[in-house]
Design a protein around this motif. Structure first.
Motif, PDB file in Angstrom:
ATOM      1  N   LEU A 258      -5.387   2.042  -1.173  1.00 60.63           N
ATOM      2  CA  LEU A 258      -4.823   0.748  -1.517  1.00 60.63           C
ATOM      3  C   LEU A 258      -4.765  -0.188  -0.318  1.00 60.63           C
ATOM      4  CD1 LEU A 258      -2.165   2.141  -3.936  1.00 60.63           C
ATOM      5  CD2 LEU A 258      -3.871   0.442  -4.544  1.00 60.63           C
ATOM      6  N   TRP A 259      -4.549   0.350   0.865  1.00 59.06           N
ATOM      7  CA  TRP A 259      -4.580  -0.490   2.065  1.00 59.06           C
ATOM      8  C   TRP A 259      -5.967  -1.091   2.268  1.00 59.06           C
ATOM      9  CZ3 TRP A 259      -1.416   3.784   4.819  1.00 59.06           C
ATOM     10  CH2 TRP A 259      -0.049   3.486   4.730  1.00 59.06           C
TER      11      TRP A 259
ATOM     12  N   LEU B 171       0.176  14.570   2.008  1.00 55.03           N
ATOM     13  CA  LEU B 171      -1.238  14.325   2.308  1.00 55.03           C
ATOM     14  C   LEU B 171      -1.956  13.578   1.187  1.00 55.03           C
ATOM     15  CD1 LEU B 171      -3.711  14.566   4.055  1.00 55.03           C
ATOM     16  CD2 LEU B 171      -4.035  16.911   3.228  1.00 55.03           C
ATOM     17  N   PRO B 172      -1.906  14.055  -0.072  1.00 56.85           N
ATOM     18  CA  PRO B 172      -2.582  13.286  -1.126  1.00 56.85           C
ATOM     19  C   PRO B 172      -1.954  11.918  -1.342  1.00 56.85           C
ATOM     20  CG  PRO B 172      -1.293  15.068  -2.081  1.00 56.85           C
ATOM     21  CD  PRO B 172      -1.322  15.306  -0.611  1.00 56.85           C
ATOM     22  N   GLY B 173      -0.623  11.835  -1.145  1.00 54.57           N
ATOM     23  CA  GLY B 173       0.043  10.548  -1.296  1.00 54.57           C
ATOM     24  C   GLY B 173      -0.451   9.528  -0.282  1.00 54.57           C
TER      25      GLY B 173
ATOM     26  N   GLY C 190       0.812  -1.219   0.000  1.00 56.13           N
ATOM     27  CA  GLY C 190       0.000   0.000   0.000  1.00 56.13           C
ATOM     28  C   GLY C 190       0.837   1.255   0.000  1.00 56.13           C
ATOM     29  N   LEU C 191       1.962   1.226   0.721  1.00 55.68           N
ATOM     30  CA  LEU C 191       2.838   2.394   0.786  1.00 55.68           C
ATOM     31  C   LEU C 191       3.476   2.685  -0.565  1.00 55.68           C
ATOM     32  CD1 LEU C 191       4.164   4.515   2.726  1.00 55.68           C
ATOM     33  CD2 LEU C 191       6.075   2.896   2.919  1.00 55.68           C
TER      34      LEU C 191
ATOM     35  N   VAL D 149       4.366   6.239  -2.466  1.00 56.48           N
ATOM     36  CA  VAL D 149       5.639   6.299  -3.199  1.00 56.48           C
ATOM     37  C   VAL D 149       5.400   6.487  -4.689  1.00 56.48           C
ATOM     38  CG1 VAL D 149       7.737   5.023  -3.808  1.00 56.48           C
ATOM     39  CG2 VAL D 149       6.885   4.962  -1.451  1.00 56.48           C
ATOM     40  N   THR D 150       4.431   5.764  -5.240  1.00 54.70           N
ATOM     41  CA  THR D 150       4.119   5.925  -6.669  1.00 54.70           C
ATOM     42  C   THR D 150       3.609   7.322  -6.968  1.00 54.70           C
ATOM     43  OG1 THR D 150       3.638   3.576  -6.979  1.00 54.70           O
ATOM     44  CG2 THR D 150       2.679   5.101  -8.565  1.00 54.70           C
ATOM     45  N   PHE D 151       2.721   7.829  -6.117  1.00 57.23           N
ATOM     46  CA  PHE D 151       2.225   9.192  -6.297  1.00 57.23           C
ATOM     47  C   PHE D 151       3.386  10.182  -6.266  1.00 57.23           C
ATOM     48  CE2 PHE D 151       0.948  13.262  -4.514  1.00 57.23           C
ATOM     49  CZ  PHE D 151      -0.096  13.627  -5.339  1.00 57.23           C
ATOM     50  N   SER D 152       4.287  10.012  -5.308  1.00 55.12           N
ATOM     51  CA  SER D 152       5.417  10.931  -5.167  1.00 55.12           C
ATOM     52  C   SER D 152       6.338  10.874  -6.372  1.00 55.12           C
ATOM     53  CB  SER D 152       6.208  10.594  -3.902  1.00 55.12           C
ATOM     54  OG  SER D 152       5.419  10.755  -2.742  1.00 55.12           O
TER      55      SER D 152
END
Length: 298
Positions: free
Chosen positions: A173-174, A164-166, A134-135, A140-143
């Motif tokens: 996903l979690w 925050l949005p990340g 989920g992380l 991480v993907t968003f970032s």
């Protein structure tokens, strides 16, 4: 020689399920460039995700349904090298964007390999694999998409407007990740993988996911509220309504008969979620970048 089975195991169409993360980053990126946009999209959705899918399939050697494949074909040796080739291409495309972005792709890819490689196999650790998946697929993907699209330094990922949005995407996903495992209990158990869904049980998986779906809605509502975009909250909730309705209908069937916790229902849930989220974030991209207003004035 690349076999048809290996191409199937890349599950390239499955990348559409992670497209909302890219679209969300796209909607918020302050410094868009068409070339970077294309390179980031291709590196993630055409090469990195398929590489991860193929690599995990090679070591899992599933004989029953997996995400995107109801009847997975037998794994062949060339799948390993095909997956690694796709990973290399993703890194090369990432390098054309920036060194920082390429490093993010590399880290994501290595963590993905650790998920199923027998020497580490994060998948057998239920709570750890749930948290890491989920992380990385969320925050991480968003970032890294945000950094790649806007050509920024990695330090931006710890700033509130990215953090925050990340984290909201990780909450999402979690919540959904355990549902993707709910029909795989038998096969995962045979391999010794104590997934989070196995630990929670079938009904526990649905209850657990429902709590995280609620947390996700609160998180996104707060994000849009603090940006002064209150009307977007209602658009988001309306977009999620079909997903929530389907979830509770599915849950009601599962409570009566555990047999409904199967591939067909799980994939239907995944497709409805993908369509709703992709539609919403595409709308948000046009709205947040004010492209719709420009189009209306023309």
């Amino acid at each position: 020689m690349i076999s048809k089975s290996s191409i199937k195991h890349l599950r390239i169409p499955f990348s559409v399920f992670l497209l909302p993360i890219f679209l969300f980053a796209l909607a918020l990126s302050p410094n868009l460039d068409p070339t970077r946009l294309l390179l980031v999209f291709l590196s993630l959705h055409l090469f990195l995700y398929p590489s991860s899918n193929g690599y995990n399939s090679y070591f899992d050697k599933d004989e029953k349904s997996i995400g995107g494949l109801k009847n997975p074909p037998k794994v062949t040796k060339d799948l390993y090298w095909l997956a690694q080739s796709f990973f290399l291409i993703a890194l090369l495309l990432g390098w054309m964007v920036s060194f920082t972005y390429a490093c993010f792709l590399a880290v994501y890819g290595l963590v993905s390999m650790a998920y199923s490689h027998p020497s580490i196999r994060l998948k057998k650790y239920g709570w750890l694999s749930w948290f890491i998946t989920g992380l990385f697929q969320g925050y991480v993907t968003f970032s890294m998409a945000y950094i790649g699209l806007s050509d920024l330094n990695w330090t931006v990922m710890i700033q509130s407007h990215v953090l925050l949005p990340g984290l909201c995407t990780s909450l999402m996903l979690w919540g959904s990740y355990p549902l993707t495992q709910v029909y795989q209990h038998e096969e995962d158990s045979l391999r010794g993988d104590r997934t989070i869904s196995i630990k929670l049980g079938v009904l526990g998986t649905f209850l657990f996911s429902s709590l995280f779906f609620l947390g996700t809605s609160i998180g996104f509502a707060y994000f849009f509220y603090q940006k002064g975009q209150e009307p977007i909250i209602w658009v988001y909730l309306a977009s999620m309504a079909p997903v929530i309705i389907f979830f509770f209908v599915w849950f009601s069937f599962v409570k009566k008969d555990r047999g409904y916790a199967n591939f067909t229902w799980a994939m239907a849930m995944t497709w409805i979620s993908a369509l709703a989220l992709n539609g919403f974030f595409l709308y948000y991209f046009f709205e947040n970048t004010q492209i719709l207003q420009v189009i209306n004035q023309v």
